[in-house]
Write an enzyme that holds these catalytic residues in place. Sequence first.
Site, mmCIF file in Angstrom:
data_model
loop_
_atom_site.group_PDB
_atom_site.id
_atom_site.type_symbol
_atom_site.label_atom_id
_atom_site.label_comp_id
_atom_site.label_asym_id
_atom_site.label_seq_id
_atom_site.Cartn_x
_atom_site.Cartn_y
_atom_site.Cartn_z
ATOM 1 N N HIS A 141 0.785 6.573 10.100
ATOM 2 C CA HIS A 141 1.002 5.126 10.136
ATOM 3 C C HIS A 141 2.472 4.739 9.950
ATOM 4 O O HIS A 141 2.843 3.605 10.276
ATOM 5 C CB HIS A 141 0.182 4.437 9.043
ATOM 6 C CG HIS A 141 -1.292 4.503 9.254
ATOM 7 N ND1 HIS A 141 -1.894 4.110 10.423
ATOM 8 C CD2 HIS A 141 -2.300 4.928 8.444
ATOM 9 C CE1 HIS A 141 -3.205 4.280 10.333
ATOM 10 N NE2 HIS A 141 -3.470 4.787 9.146
ATOM 11 N N GLY A 186 0.296 2.004 5.288
ATOM 12 C CA GLY A 186 -0.968 2.726 5.167
ATOM 13 C C GLY A 186 -0.892 4.030 4.408
ATOM 14 O O GLY A 186 -1.416 5.046 4.870
ATOM 15 N N TYR A 194 -10.592 10.199 1.635
ATOM 16 C CA TYR A 194 -10.577 9.532 0.339
ATOM 17 C C TYR A 194 -11.797 9.857 -0.517
ATOM 18 O O TYR A 194 -11.963 9.298 -1.585
ATOM 19 C CB TYR A 194 -10.422 8.013 0.548
ATOM 20 C CG TYR A 194 -9.233 7.725 1.423
ATOM 21 C CD1 TYR A 194 -7.950 7.752 0.904
ATOM 22 C CD2 TYR A 194 -9.386 7.515 2.790
ATOM 23 C CE1 TYR A 194 -6.843 7.546 1.718
ATOM 24 C CE2 TYR A 194 -8.291 7.304 3.610
ATOM 25 C CZ TYR A 194 -7.022 7.322 3.070
ATOM 26 O OH TYR A 194 -5.932 7.136 3.872
ATOM 27 N N ASP A 232 0.816 -1.215 0.000
ATOM 28 C CA ASP A 232 0.000 0.000 0.000
ATOM 29 C C ASP A 232 0.849 1.264 0.000
ATOM 30 O O ASP A 232 0.310 2.366 0.100
ATOM 31 C CB ASP A 232 -0.965 0.003 1.187
ATOM 32 C CG ASP A 232 -0.245 -0.147 2.524
ATOM 33 O OD1 ASP A 232 0.995 -0.218 2.517
ATOM 34 O OD2 ASP A 232 -0.924 -0.191 3.564
ATOM 35 N N HIS A 247 -8.733 5.956 11.326
ATOM 36 C CA HIS A 247 -7.775 4.888 11.605
ATOM 37 C C HIS A 247 -6.941 5.224 12.834
ATOM 38 O O HIS A 247 -6.689 6.401 13.122
ATOM 39 C CB HIS A 247 -6.851 4.656 10.405
ATOM 40 C CG HIS A 247 -7.564 4.289 9.145
ATOM 41 N ND1 HIS A 247 -7.856 5.210 8.162
ATOM 42 C CD2 HIS A 247 -8.057 3.103 8.716
ATOM 43 C CE1 HIS A 247 -8.499 4.604 7.169
ATOM 44 N NE2 HIS A 247 -8.628 3.330 7.484
ATOM 45 N N ASP A 268 -8.552 10.912 13.078
ATOM 46 C CA ASP A 268 -8.655 10.112 11.858
ATOM 47 C C ASP A 268 -9.481 8.865 12.164
ATOM 48 O O ASP A 268 -9.540 8.408 13.306
ATOM 49 C CB ASP A 268 -7.240 9.722 11.420
ATOM 50 C CG ASP A 268 -7.170 9.190 9.994
ATOM 51 O OD1 ASP A 268 -7.642 8.058 9.788
ATOM 52 O OD2 ASP A 268 -6.647 9.884 9.117
ATOM 53 N N ARG A 296 -14.754 6.971 1.281
ATOM 54 C CA ARG A 296 -14.603 5.725 0.521
ATOM 55 C C ARG A 296 -13.969 4.615 1.346
ATOM 56 O O ARG A 296 -14.193 3.430 1.081
ATOM 57 C CB ARG A 296 -13.780 5.981 -0.733
ATOM 58 C CG ARG A 296 -14.465 6.916 -1.723
ATOM 59 C CD ARG A 296 -13.570 7.257 -2.891
ATOM 60 N NE ARG A 296 -13.253 6.081 -3.702
ATOM 61 C CZ ARG A 296 -12.406 6.096 -4.724
ATOM 62 N NH1 ARG A 296 -11.785 7.229 -5.037
ATOM 63 N NH2 ARG A 296 -12.173 5.005 -5.411
#
Length: 367
Positions: free
Chosen positions: A71, A79, A234, A29, A108, A106, A201
């Site tokens: 990340h 990430g 996103y 990623d 995440h 965030d 997204r």
Amino acid sequence: MVCIRRCRSIVHIVQAPMICVAFIQTSDDCPVFEGLFDFCSMYTGASLEGATKLNNNCCDIAINWSGGLHHAKKFEASGFCYINDIVIAILELLKYHARVLYIDIDVHHGDGVQEAFYLTDRVMTVSFHKYGNYFFPGTGDMYEIGAESGRYYSVNVPLKEGIDDTSYVQVFKPVISHVMEFFQPTAIVLQCGADSLANDRLGCFSLSTKGHGECVKFVRDLNVPLLTVGGGGYTLRNVARCWTYESSLLVDEQISNELPYTEYLEYFAPDFTLHPDVVTRQDNANSKQYLEAITRHVYDNLKMIQHSPSVQMQDVPCDALPPEEERQPEPDPDSRQNTQDTDKIVEPNNEYYSGEKDQDKMDVSES
């Protein structure tokens, strides 16, 4: 990067300096692409300069929407994050500030920042994120509280999908209020990832731009030197809406809900507004009892820490970046050296020469 000095109501933009970044291991990623070095240098340099501005009292609030890549680890990209600009900025802040608070909204978990400061009591990391069902990165349980000197200085608020503005604020404000009471930071870094907005997204929360901005406003009103960075997001039109609105909050300016006409206006159809109505089919899985239990758990952990931990006296290291007026423009790698640079080159006495002068250069004493 934008720096804000509230007392003079001045907003000025500075060019992000280029900084050197080390080799890191990439992953699926985090692919390598053309211009990666420049990209990492610029967003990391902007966060670093924001920290330097705060350290030197050049501003009260610094903004770098291109940063917030939380990340990335010390030797590993993860990430979509290559270099953890947040960690580098916090390390710079620690040269002048005894305690730094990191807040992450965030969707995440901010695992890279937590890992970097998991063993210290000088940085408290507070992350509000989706947890469970193998949601990336899979860390951020409420029982991840730090270790050794950093025990109880990692605060995690794991949330379930579909959380709305009311529920989010219900847990955000009490937790941050308790943290400020016990930790008493002298600087704050706020990561404003926009993937916690509704209809992202990759996200699964149901926050509006106003609900997201309410958290930013609450942190701003704490009146502590603040570095604000971007992060995930996103659904691009909503990211633009969110960070535009939050920029207006940070500079304390009112802006219209109607978007001005630009060449990008068509991307904001069909409403063409800054705060579109939130339409989501996802139910809020966070009950009031669940949020109250998390808040109570955080409060109980905070009572275990040393109240506003102190730091031994030490010499303050020099700033990572020199003052703007002392910076020299980067040389053009495609141009020849000028006379001034050539004159600075000093040849050693044992320099290799081709021909008869090889190893025969006179000593300095003989000259």
